[in-house]
Scaffold this motif. Structure first.
Motif, PDB file in Angstrom:
ATOM      1  N   MET A 186      -2.115   7.030  23.843  1.00 44.68           N
ATOM      2  CA  MET A 186      -1.553   5.730  23.474  1.00 44.68           C
ATOM      3  C   MET A 186      -0.997   5.007  24.694  1.00 44.68           C
ATOM      4  O   MET A 186      -1.148   3.784  24.826  1.00 44.68           O
ATOM      5  N   HIS A 187      -0.389   5.768  25.614  1.00 44.82           N
ATOM      6  CA  HIS A 187       0.122   5.164  26.844  1.00 44.82           C
ATOM      7  C   HIS A 187      -1.025   4.630  27.692  1.00 44.82           C
ATOM      8  O   HIS A 187      -0.909   3.541  28.290  1.00 44.82           O
ATOM      9  N   LEU A 188      -2.136   5.387  27.749  1.00 41.54           N
ATOM     10  CA  LEU A 188      -3.295   4.933  28.517  1.00 41.54           C
ATOM     11  C   LEU A 188      -3.882   3.657  27.905  1.00 41.54           C
ATOM     12  O   LEU A 188      -4.291   2.736  28.637  1.00 41.54           O
ATOM     13  N   ILE A 189      -3.919   3.594  26.582  1.00 39.61           N
ATOM     14  CA  ILE A 189      -4.386   2.369  25.916  1.00 39.61           C
ATOM     15  C   ILE A 189      -3.476   1.191  26.268  1.00 39.61           C
ATOM     16  O   ILE A 189      -3.946   0.088  26.561  1.00 39.61           O
ATOM     17  N   ASP A 190      -2.158   1.445  26.269  1.00 43.48           N
ATOM     18  CA  ASP A 190      -1.217   0.377  26.628  1.00 43.48           C
ATOM     19  C   ASP A 190      -1.437  -0.080  28.069  1.00 43.48           C
ATOM     20  O   ASP A 190      -1.385  -1.292  28.355  1.00 43.48           O
ATOM     21  N   LEU A 191      -1.668   0.886  28.975  1.00 41.16           N
ATOM     22  CA  LEU A 191      -1.909   0.524  30.378  1.00 41.16           C
ATOM     23  C   LEU A 191      -3.173  -0.320  30.516  1.00 41.16           C
ATOM     24  O   LEU A 191      -3.188  -1.322  31.248  1.00 41.16           O
ATOM     25  N   LEU A 192      -4.238   0.114  29.829  1.00 36.85           N
ATOM     26  CA  LEU A 192      -5.491  -0.633  29.920  1.00 36.85           C
ATOM     27  C   LEU A 192      -5.341  -2.030  29.324  1.00 36.85           C
ATOM     28  O   LEU A 192      -5.830  -3.021  29.894  1.00 36.85           O
ATOM     29  N   GLN A 193      -4.671  -2.101  28.180  1.00 39.04           N
ATOM     30  CA  GLN A 193      -4.455  -3.411  27.563  1.00 39.04           C
ATOM     31  C   GLN A 193      -3.590  -4.304  28.456  1.00 39.04           C
ATOM     32  O   GLN A 193      -3.823  -5.516  28.540  1.00 39.04           O
ATOM     33  N   THR A 194      -2.600  -3.710  29.121  1.00 43.04           N
ATOM     34  CA  THR A 194      -1.778  -4.483  30.054  1.00 43.04           C
ATOM     35  C   THR A 194      -2.615  -4.994  31.215  1.00 43.04           C
ATOM     36  O   THR A 194      -2.480  -6.158  31.636  1.00 43.04           O
ATOM     37  N   ARG A 195      -3.486  -4.105  31.728  1.00 47.03           N
ATOM     38  CA  ARG A 195      -4.360  -4.520  32.829  1.00 47.03           C
ATOM     39  C   ARG A 195      -5.292  -5.645  32.392  1.00 47.03           C
ATOM     40  O   ARG A 195      -5.487  -6.631  33.119  1.00 47.03           O
ATOM     41  N   ILE A 196      -5.844  -5.513  31.198  1.00 43.30           N
ATOM     42  CA  ILE A 196      -6.723  -6.570  30.681  1.00 43.30           C
ATOM     43  C   ILE A 196      -5.944  -7.868  30.504  1.00 43.30           C
ATOM     44  O   ILE A 196      -6.418  -8.954  30.858  1.00 43.30           O
ATOM     45  N   GLN A 197      -4.716  -7.758  29.977  1.00 41.46           N
ATOM     46  CA  GLN A 197      -3.901  -8.947  29.767  1.00 41.46           C
ATOM     47  C   GLN A 197      -3.553  -9.627  31.082  1.00 41.46           C
ATOM     48  O   GLN A 197      -3.585 -10.864  31.183  1.00 41.46           O
ATOM     49  N   VAL A 198      -3.236  -8.815  32.102  1.00 41.50           N
ATOM     50  CA  VAL A 198      -2.922  -9.385  33.419  1.00 41.50           C
ATOM     51  C   VAL A 198      -4.128 -10.115  33.993  1.00 41.50           C
ATOM     52  O   VAL A 198      -4.009 -11.221  34.553  1.00 41.50           O
ATOM     53  N   GLU A 199      -5.305  -9.507  33.860  1.00 43.38           N
ATOM     54  CA  GLU A 199      -6.509 -10.140  34.380  1.00 43.38           C
ATOM     55  C   GLU A 199      -6.834 -11.422  33.614  1.00 43.38           C
ATOM     56  O   GLU A 199      -7.270 -12.425  34.201  1.00 43.38           O
ATOM     57  N   ILE A 200      -6.610 -11.390  32.284  1.00 42.19           N
ATOM     58  CA  ILE A 200      -6.828 -12.600  31.492  1.00 42.19           C
ATOM     59  C   ILE A 200      -5.869 -13.706  31.946  1.00 42.19           C
ATOM     60  O   ILE A 200      -6.262 -14.873  32.105  1.00 42.19           O
ATOM     61  N   GLU A 201      -4.591 -13.338  32.142  1.00 44.83           N
ATOM     62  CA  GLU A 201      -3.621 -14.325  32.595  1.00 44.83           C
ATOM     63  C   GLU A 201      -3.976 -14.857  33.982  1.00 44.83           C
ATOM     64  O   GLU A 201      -3.783 -16.052  34.263  1.00 44.83           O
ATOM     65  N   TYR A 202      -4.481 -13.974  34.857  1.00 42.10           N
ATOM     66  CA  TYR A 202      -4.889 -14.413  36.190  1.00 42.10           C
ATOM     67  C   TYR A 202      -6.059 -15.396  36.093  1.00 42.10           C
ATOM     68  O   TYR A 202      -6.077 -16.438  36.763  1.00 42.10           O
ATOM     69  N   GLN A 203      -7.032 -15.059  35.234  1.00 42.15           N
ATOM     70  CA  GLN A 203      -8.164 -15.972  35.042  1.00 42.15           C
ATOM     71  C   GLN A 203      -7.710 -17.293  34.438  1.00 42.15           C
ATOM     72  O   GLN A 203      -8.191 -18.366  34.829  1.00 42.15           O
ATOM     73  N   ASN A 204      -6.753 -17.212  33.500  1.00 44.81           N
ATOM     74  CA  ASN A 204      -6.231 -18.446  32.918  1.00 44.81           C
ATOM     75  C   ASN A 204      -5.518 -19.294  33.969  1.00 44.81           C
ATOM     76  O   ASN A 204      -5.625 -20.527  33.967  1.00 44.81           O
ATOM     77  N   ALA A 205      -4.777 -18.618  34.859  1.00 46.72           N
ATOM     78  CA  ALA A 205      -4.086 -19.353  35.918  1.00 46.72           C
ATOM     79  C   ALA A 205      -5.077 -20.054  36.834  1.00 46.72           C
ATOM     80  O   ALA A 205      -4.857 -21.206  37.254  1.00 46.72           O
ATOM     81  N   ILE A 206      -6.179 -19.352  37.167  1.00 46.14           N
ATOM     82  CA  ILE A 206      -7.205 -19.962  38.002  1.00 46.14           C
ATOM     83  C   ILE A 206      -7.814 -21.173  37.302  1.00 46.14           C
ATOM     84  O   ILE A 206      -8.020 -22.237  37.907  1.00 46.14           O
ATOM     85  N   GLN A 207      -8.078 -21.009  36.003  1.00 44.51           N
ATOM     86  CA  GLN A 207      -8.656 -22.124  35.252  1.00 44.51           C
ATOM     87  C   GLN A 207      -7.684 -23.299  35.158  1.00 44.51           C
ATOM     88  O   GLN A 207      -8.085 -24.465  35.283  1.00 44.51           O
TER      89      GLN A 207
END
Length: 400
Positions: free
Chosen positions: A300-321
């Motif tokens: 469950m912790h690994l899922i949270d880490l992966l989801q956090t990483r995905i969320q950070v990348e999504i936010e980074y892409q949103n910031a670029i956009q």
């Protein structure tokens, strides 16, 4: 409701008797427990030599206890009076699973030659203890005979019928609850290789989480979710069994403590023998349950880490956009301003052209207009056009 709670205090009384006697205790696990609780006595013939039988319904098993009085002279181990047909009739169920079968031979005070008596009755490598503050002595080699019976020898010295009944009950409960607790051990052994595979898979997924590109996040998340589901399923399947193992183990420890053992020279203590061979199995079950819980939390912790990483990348892409959109908006503003400037020039040019045509027409008609008027009209027209466009732009901005 209060009466039900109070009745629970008296639900499982001991069978009180005096020796010599033979006590048989059988624990069975049926495929489906009847809606019965507590204990019931079966009627005997009213003679002290007739066996007394007690049937008890526990949470997940049923026990049968029979006490048969014996003669003073015992030369061999008594033969069981409980046949398979008798057992099936007593518990009123088909093909129950045998959990434990204990035979306790209760005799008077221990003989001078204890080793000779034990040998005559077929005991080997016997553990023995003085119990009840020295009021009795218990002996057993904990070997299961061909009839699935574990044999225990009890020499009574100072126990009356009430204390003897309670002491015998503690002894056979040690064996019963020990057997019930060990039902979790096969589950722990079954899960051992699976947990090893889960550990390796978790390490692989953790390493991949650090290197997986963004395009493969969904695949990695699916694999981690699948592993988490399998671990949670294994935990759910064994949680009750491992929980029961822990509960039964505590009862065994309590019953051993209630024996109030003391050492018999030349013998290992009864309770020590049980504990040393019983605790490792219980700890194996506890360790397996803990390992399952830790694996579940880790996935469950690994899922949270992966989801956090995905969320950070999504936010980074949103910031670029957003930044790109801001840059495009700024460019559009500049273009709009340039267009506004060109519009002022174009409109002013058309208006001045119209004025020129008007002045030329008037000149041909005989009305002479000074060229200074045409020259002065240029800034007036440009100013008027500029003011008009700015007012329109202001009105549109206020409307938005």
């Amino acid at each position: 409701m209060t009466s039900d709670f109070n009745a629970e205090l008296h639900a499982r009384p001991s069978i009180y008797f005096t020796g010599p006697a033979f006590v048989e205790h059988i624990a069975l696990m049926p495929s489906a427990l009847p809606a019965l609780h507590g204990s019931r006595y079966l009627p005997d013939g009213g003679n002290n030599d007739d066996p007394r039988t007690q049937v008890e319904h526990h949470t997940e098993f049923v026990t049968i206890t029979r006490v048969t009085q014996l003669s003073a002279e015992i030369d061999a181990w008594p033969v069981s009076s409980l046949s398979v047909e008798d057992i099936a009739a007593l518990v009123e169920m088909d093909t129950p699973r045998l959990i434990s079968r204990v035979g306790i031979l209760v005799l008077d005070s221990a003989p001078a030659e204890l080793g000779l008596t034990l040998s005559k009755l077929g005991f080997r490598d016997t553990a023995a203890s003085l119990i009840g503050g020295g009021a009795a002595q218990v002996c057993s080699d904990f070997r299961v005979q061909d009839d699935q019976t574990s044999r225990i020898l009890l020499f009574n010295k100072d126990l009356n019928a009430y204390r003897l009944g309670r002491m015998v009950r503690r002894i056979y409960e040690i064996e019963t609850y020990r057997s019930m607790a060990l039902l979790g051990l096969p589950e722990a052994r079954r899960l051992a290789p699976l947990l090893g595979d889960y550990d390796k898979k978790l390490v692989q997924l953790t390493n991949r989480n650090q290197t997986t590109p963004t395009t493969e996040h969904k695949k990695l998340l699916d694999e981690i979710s699948d592993l988490s589901a399998r671990i949670i399923s294994a935990a759910a399947e064994t949680r009750n069994r491992f929980g029961a193992t822990s509960a039964y183990a505590k009862i065994v420890e309590e019953r051993i403590g209630e024996l109030r053992e003391s050492h018999v020279p030349g013998f290992q203590r009864f309770g020590v023998f049980v504990a040393r061979r019983f605790r490792p199995a219980v700890r194996t079950c506890e360790a397996t349950a803990l390992r399952l819980d830790q694996l579940s939390h880790a996935t469950m912790h690994l899922i949270d880490l992966l989801q956090t990483r995905i969320q950070v990348e999504i936010e980074y892409q949103n910031a670029i956009q957003i930044q790109a959109m801001a840059e495009r908006a700024a460019t559009q503003v500049k273009i709009q301003r340039a267009v506004e400037g060109f519009s002022i020039i174009a409109i002013s040019y058309y208006l001045l052209s119209l004025l020129k045509v008007a002045f030329e027409t008037a000149d041909h008609a005989g009305f002479h207009i000074s060229p200074l008027v045409m020259l002065m009209s240029i800034p007036l027209v440009i100013g008027a056009v500029t003011i008009s466009i700015l007012r329109v732009k202001h009105a549109l901005s206020a409307h938005d």
